[in-house]
Design a protein around this motif. Structure first.
Motif, PDB file in Angstrom:
ATOM      1  N   THR A   5      51.383  51.762  16.137  1.00  0.00           N
ATOM      2  CA  THR A   5      50.287  52.117  17.018  1.00  0.00           C
ATOM      3  C   THR A   5      50.254  51.126  18.171  1.00  0.00           C
ATOM      4  OG1 THR A   5      48.736  50.818  15.694  1.00  0.00           O
ATOM      5  CG2 THR A   5      48.967  53.141  15.145  1.00  0.00           C
ATOM      6  N   THR A   6      49.384  51.364  19.119  1.00  0.00           N
ATOM      7  CA  THR A   6      49.337  50.567  20.343  1.00  0.00           C
ATOM      8  C   THR A   6      49.248  49.071  20.037  1.00  0.00           C
ATOM      9  OG1 THR A   6      48.286  52.348  21.571  1.00  0.00           O
ATOM     10  CG2 THR A   6      48.032  50.111  22.446  1.00  0.00           C
ATOM     11  N   GLY A   7      50.160  48.310  20.642  1.00  0.00           N
ATOM     12  CA  GLY A   7      50.153  46.862  20.502  1.00  0.00           C
ATOM     13  C   GLY A   7      50.938  46.323  19.338  1.00  0.00           C
ATOM     14  N   ASP A   8      51.383  47.175  18.420  1.00  0.00           N
ATOM     15  CA  ASP A   8      52.138  46.703  17.268  1.00  0.00           C
ATOM     16  C   ASP A   8      53.528  46.223  17.677  1.00  0.00           C
ATOM     17  OD1 ASP A   8      50.122  47.336  15.511  1.00  0.00           O
ATOM     18  OD2 ASP A   8      51.025  49.215  14.826  1.00  0.00           O
ATOM     19  N   PRO A   9      54.013  45.116  17.126  1.00  0.00           N
ATOM     20  CA  PRO A   9      55.420  44.752  17.317  1.00  0.00           C
ATOM     21  C   PRO A   9      56.303  45.842  16.723  1.00  0.00           C
ATOM     22  CG  PRO A   9      54.167  42.887  16.486  1.00  0.00           C
ATOM     23  CD  PRO A   9      53.281  44.098  16.355  1.00  0.00           C
ATOM     24  N   CYS A  10      57.253  46.335  17.519  1.00  0.00           N
ATOM     25  CA  CYS A  10      58.057  47.466  17.069  1.00  0.00           C
ATOM     26  C   CYS A  10      59.553  47.252  17.242  1.00  0.00           C
ATOM     27  CB  CYS A  10      57.633  48.741  17.798  1.00  0.00           C
ATOM     28  SG  CYS A  10      57.894  48.700  19.589  1.00  0.00           S
ATOM     29  N   TRP A  11      59.947  46.128  17.854  1.00  0.00           N
ATOM     30  CA  TRP A  11      61.383  45.883  18.057  1.00  0.00           C
ATOM     31  C   TRP A  11      61.593  44.407  18.360  1.00  0.00           C
ATOM     32  CZ3 TRP A  11      65.329  48.338  16.432  1.00  0.00           C
ATOM     33  CH2 TRP A  11      66.612  48.144  16.960  1.00  0.00           C
ATOM     34  N   ILE A  12      62.787  43.911  18.043  1.00  0.00           N
ATOM     35  CA  ILE A  12      63.166  42.542  18.384  1.00  0.00           C
ATOM     36  C   ILE A  12      64.562  42.552  18.988  1.00  0.00           C
ATOM     37  CG2 ILE A  12      61.689  41.332  16.747  1.00  0.00           C
ATOM     38  CD1 ILE A  12      64.090  41.207  14.832  1.00  0.00           C
ATOM     39  N   ALA A  75      67.454  35.309  31.181  1.00  0.00           N
ATOM     40  CA  ALA A  75      68.354  35.882  30.180  1.00  0.00           C
ATOM     41  C   ALA A  75      69.278  34.841  29.562  1.00  0.00           C
ATOM     42  CB  ALA A  75      69.187  37.001  30.812  1.00  0.00           C
ATOM     43  N   ILE A  76      69.621  33.803  30.329  1.00  0.00           N
ATOM     44  CA  ILE A  76      70.537  32.801  29.801  1.00  0.00           C
ATOM     45  C   ILE A  76      69.816  31.960  28.763  1.00  0.00           C
ATOM     46  CG2 ILE A  76      71.931  30.791  30.357  1.00  0.00           C
ATOM     47  CD1 ILE A  76      73.092  33.461  31.302  1.00  0.00           C
ATOM     48  N   GLY A  77      70.378  31.916  27.582  1.00  0.00           N
ATOM     49  CA  GLY A  77      69.776  31.157  26.502  1.00  0.00           C
ATOM     50  C   GLY A  77      69.947  31.892  25.190  1.00  0.00           C
ATOM     51  N   ASN A  78      69.574  31.247  24.104  1.00  0.00           N
ATOM     52  CA  ASN A  78      69.647  31.838  22.777  1.00  0.00           C
ATOM     53  C   ASN A  78      68.231  31.945  22.230  1.00  0.00           C
ATOM     54  OD1 ASN A  78      72.728  31.851  22.135  1.00  0.00           O
ATOM     55  ND2 ASN A  78      72.337  29.807  22.963  1.00  0.00           N
ATOM     56  N   TYR A  79      67.740  33.164  22.065  1.00  0.00           N
ATOM     57  CA  TYR A  79      66.358  33.319  21.637  1.00  0.00           C
ATOM     58  C   TYR A  79      66.125  34.731  21.096  1.00  0.00           C
ATOM     59  CZ  TYR A  79      66.087  35.503  26.281  1.00  0.00           C
ATOM     60  OH  TYR A  79      66.313  36.297  27.388  1.00  0.00           O
ATOM     61  N   TRP A  80      65.071  34.849  20.280  1.00  0.00           N
ATOM     62  CA  TRP A  80      64.574  36.136  19.821  1.00  0.00           C
ATOM     63  C   TRP A  80      63.399  36.554  20.696  1.00  0.00           C
ATOM     64  CZ3 TRP A  80      66.791  39.353  16.519  1.00  0.00           C
ATOM     65  CH2 TRP A  80      67.709  38.846  15.584  1.00  0.00           C
ATOM     66  N   SER A  81      63.334  37.813  21.060  1.00  0.00           N
ATOM     67  CA  SER A  81      62.189  38.330  21.810  1.00  0.00           C
ATOM     68  C   SER A  81      61.563  39.488  21.042  1.00  0.00           C
ATOM     69  CB  SER A  81      62.600  38.785  23.218  1.00  0.00           C
ATOM     70  OG  SER A  81      63.657  39.718  23.158  1.00  0.00           O
ATOM     71  N   THR A  82      60.279  39.702  21.293  1.00  0.00           N
ATOM     72  CA  THR A  82      59.488  40.705  20.582  1.00  0.00           C
ATOM     73  C   THR A  82      59.015  41.772  21.565  1.00  0.00           C
ATOM     74  OG1 THR A  82      58.722  39.076  18.960  1.00  0.00           O
ATOM     75  CG2 THR A  82      57.385  41.056  19.225  1.00  0.00           C
ATOM     76  N   TYR A  83      59.041  43.031  21.114  1.00  0.00           N
ATOM     77  CA  TYR A  83      58.573  44.163  21.922  1.00  0.00           C
ATOM     78  C   TYR A  83      57.404  44.832  21.211  1.00  0.00           C
ATOM     79  CZ  TYR A  83      62.656  43.774  24.906  1.00  0.00           C
ATOM     80  OH  TYR A  83      63.587  43.308  25.793  1.00  0.00           O
ATOM     81  N   LEU A  84      56.396  45.226  21.991  1.00  0.00           N
ATOM     82  CA  LEU A  84      55.193  45.846  21.461  1.00  0.00           C
ATOM     83  C   LEU A  84      55.130  47.323  21.848  1.00  0.00           C
ATOM     84  CD1 LEU A  84      52.619  43.040  22.372  1.00  0.00           C
ATOM     85  CD2 LEU A  84      54.088  43.222  20.355  1.00  0.00           C
ATOM     86  N   HIS A  85      54.636  48.128  20.938  1.00  0.00           N
ATOM     87  CA  HIS A  85      54.561  49.577  21.148  1.00  0.00           C
ATOM     88  C   HIS A  85      53.499  49.929  22.180  1.00  0.00           C
ATOM     89  CE1 HIS A  85      54.622  53.873  19.962  1.00  0.00           C
ATOM     90  NE2 HIS A  85      53.319  53.816  20.200  1.00  0.00           N
ATOM     91  N   THR A  86      53.834  50.881  23.046  1.00  0.00           N
ATOM     92  CA  THR A  86      52.869  51.435  23.985  1.00  0.00           C
ATOM     93  C   THR A  86      53.147  52.916  24.170  1.00  0.00           C
ATOM     94  OG1 THR A  86      51.960  51.312  26.233  1.00  0.00           O
ATOM     95  CG2 THR A  86      54.298  50.826  25.995  1.00  0.00           C
ATOM     96  N   ALA A  87      52.106  53.666  24.439  1.00  0.00           N
ATOM     97  CA  ALA A  87      52.263  55.092  24.733  1.00  0.00           C
ATOM     98  C   ALA A  87      52.355  55.358  26.225  1.00  0.00           C
ATOM     99  CB  ALA A  87      51.091  55.874  24.134  1.00  0.00           C
ATOM    100  N   GLY A 126      54.367  33.608  27.493  1.00  0.00           N
ATOM    101  CA  GLY A 126      55.813  33.530  27.441  1.00  0.00           C
ATOM    102  C   GLY A 126      56.399  34.846  27.920  1.00  0.00           C
ATOM    103  N   MET A 127      57.575  35.205  27.379  1.00  0.00           N
ATOM    104  CA  MET A 127      58.175  36.494  27.709  1.00  0.00           C
ATOM    105  C   MET A 127      57.923  37.455  26.555  1.00  0.00           C
ATOM    106  SD  MET A 127      61.983  37.518  29.052  1.00  0.00           S
ATOM    107  CE  MET A 127      62.833  37.298  27.488  1.00  0.00           C
ATOM    108  N   ILE A 128      57.344  38.596  26.871  1.00  0.00           N
ATOM    109  CA  ILE A 128      57.004  39.584  25.860  1.00  0.00           C
ATOM    110  C   ILE A 128      57.402  40.961  26.374  1.00  0.00           C
ATOM    111  CG2 ILE A 128      54.647  39.616  26.764  1.00  0.00           C
ATOM    112  CD1 ILE A 128      55.717  40.399  23.141  1.00  0.00           C
ATOM    113  N   GLY A 129      57.975  41.774  25.499  1.00  0.00           N
ATOM    114  CA  GLY A 129      58.435  43.090  25.902  1.00  0.00           C
ATOM    115  C   GLY A 129      57.497  44.202  25.475  1.00  0.00           C
TER     116      GLY A 129
END
Length: 286
Positions: A5-12, A75-87, A126-129
């Motif tokens: 649902t809206t705002g939920d983390p849905c991908w990394i 983009a340069i670097g080693n890191y995990w990023s998180t994406y949140l669901h939106t409609a 920070g950076m959030i998707g």
């Protein structure tokens, strides 16, 4: 398959210096498989566990190629990023810009027939998707061994972060703890809490004294201040201590713990390329 649902983390996503090394490390640690999606998608790799999509990975040199300067530098670097669901990713992009956040690339990007993606950069967040699905909803396995179990923003701008997550990403953000030692907020969906915001400035005496380690967000080396805002992904494991030892065997490092917490046994670690993430006892995840 999880329902988002809206705002939920849905991908990394994993940005890495070497897909080959990342496959070797996480394949041995969690049993993941990396599959190249081909040139059409910039050799983006899908990460799966027992055929369930866990996340994606891309070599940072490929990700930076042809990007605008502000995105190439990030983009340069080693890191995990998180994406949140939106409609409605276009409306989210407008809200982000209206609140002074930087919309990387200027607008959402369509990823074939899978969906639309967007990255936002802000000092408090920070950076959030964001991800608006078409044919692909996102992560196919959560709260299990080898899968993402929790997503957490570490920030020194706590009030601003809570406000932005409410106003831009439409979080139902509630402050669940507020003491001199610990301040925390959670986003709650119909299924319960799915992510949190941790105030790194509220690390106080006694937070983790019994464990003999620094508290979350606090440098164990006394580096002189909190890190820039960033998102931490917690991956499940049936045995945090054994997994932390395996991280070291595979060339990574243990940054914090393992230690007990009200939410289960945890450890903060880094892979063999310096990418940080956390481990949590899978059976402790609610």
């Amino acid at each position: 398959m999880p329902t988002f649902t809206t705002g939920d983390p849905c991908w990394i996503d994993l940005m890495t210096d070497s897909i080959e090394r990342s496959h070797a490390f996480y394949g041995q640690l969690f049993g993941w498989t990396f599959t190249d999606s081909g040139a059409e998608f910039g050799h983006y790799n899908m990460i799966t566990l027992d055929d369930a999509p866990i996340g994606g990975a891309m070599e940072n040199s490929a990700a930076a190629a042809g990007m605008p300067p502000e995105m190439a530098d990030i983009a340069i670097g080693n890191y995990w990023s998180t994406y949140l669901h939106t409609a409605d990713i276009d409306a989210l992009a407008h809200r982000a810009a209206d609140h002074g956040a930087q919309v990387l690339g200027g607008s959402p990007m369509q990823v074939g027939e899978l969906g639309w993606s967007l990255e936002v950069l802000d000092p408090a967040l920070g950076m959030i998707g964001a991800w608006q699905p078409l044919e692909f909803p996102g992560t196919g396995l959560l709260a299990a061994a080898g899968a993402p179990c929790w997503f957490e923003l570490h920030t020194s701008h706590f009030p601003e972060a809570v406000s932005l997550m409410r106003d831009v990403f439409e979080w139902d953000a509630a402050v669940t703890a507020d003491t001199p030692q610990f301040r925390y907020a959670e986003h709650r969906s119909p299924e319960g809490a799915t992510a949190g915001i941790y105030d790194v400035t509220r690390t106080g005496p006694g937070t983790d004294e019994d464990a003999g380690v620094a508290a979350p967000g606090e440098s164990s080396e006394g580096s002189g201040g909190p890190e820039p805002a960033h998102w931490v992904v917690y991956f499940g494991t049936p045995d945090v201590d054994a997994a932390a030892s395996r991280v070291i065997e595979l060339g990574g490092s243990v940054l914090l713990g393992p230690h007990d917490s009200p939410y289960g046994r945890m450890a903060a670690v880094a892979d063999d390329q310096g990418t940080t993430f956390s481990l949590v006892q899978a059976d402790a995840v609610s």
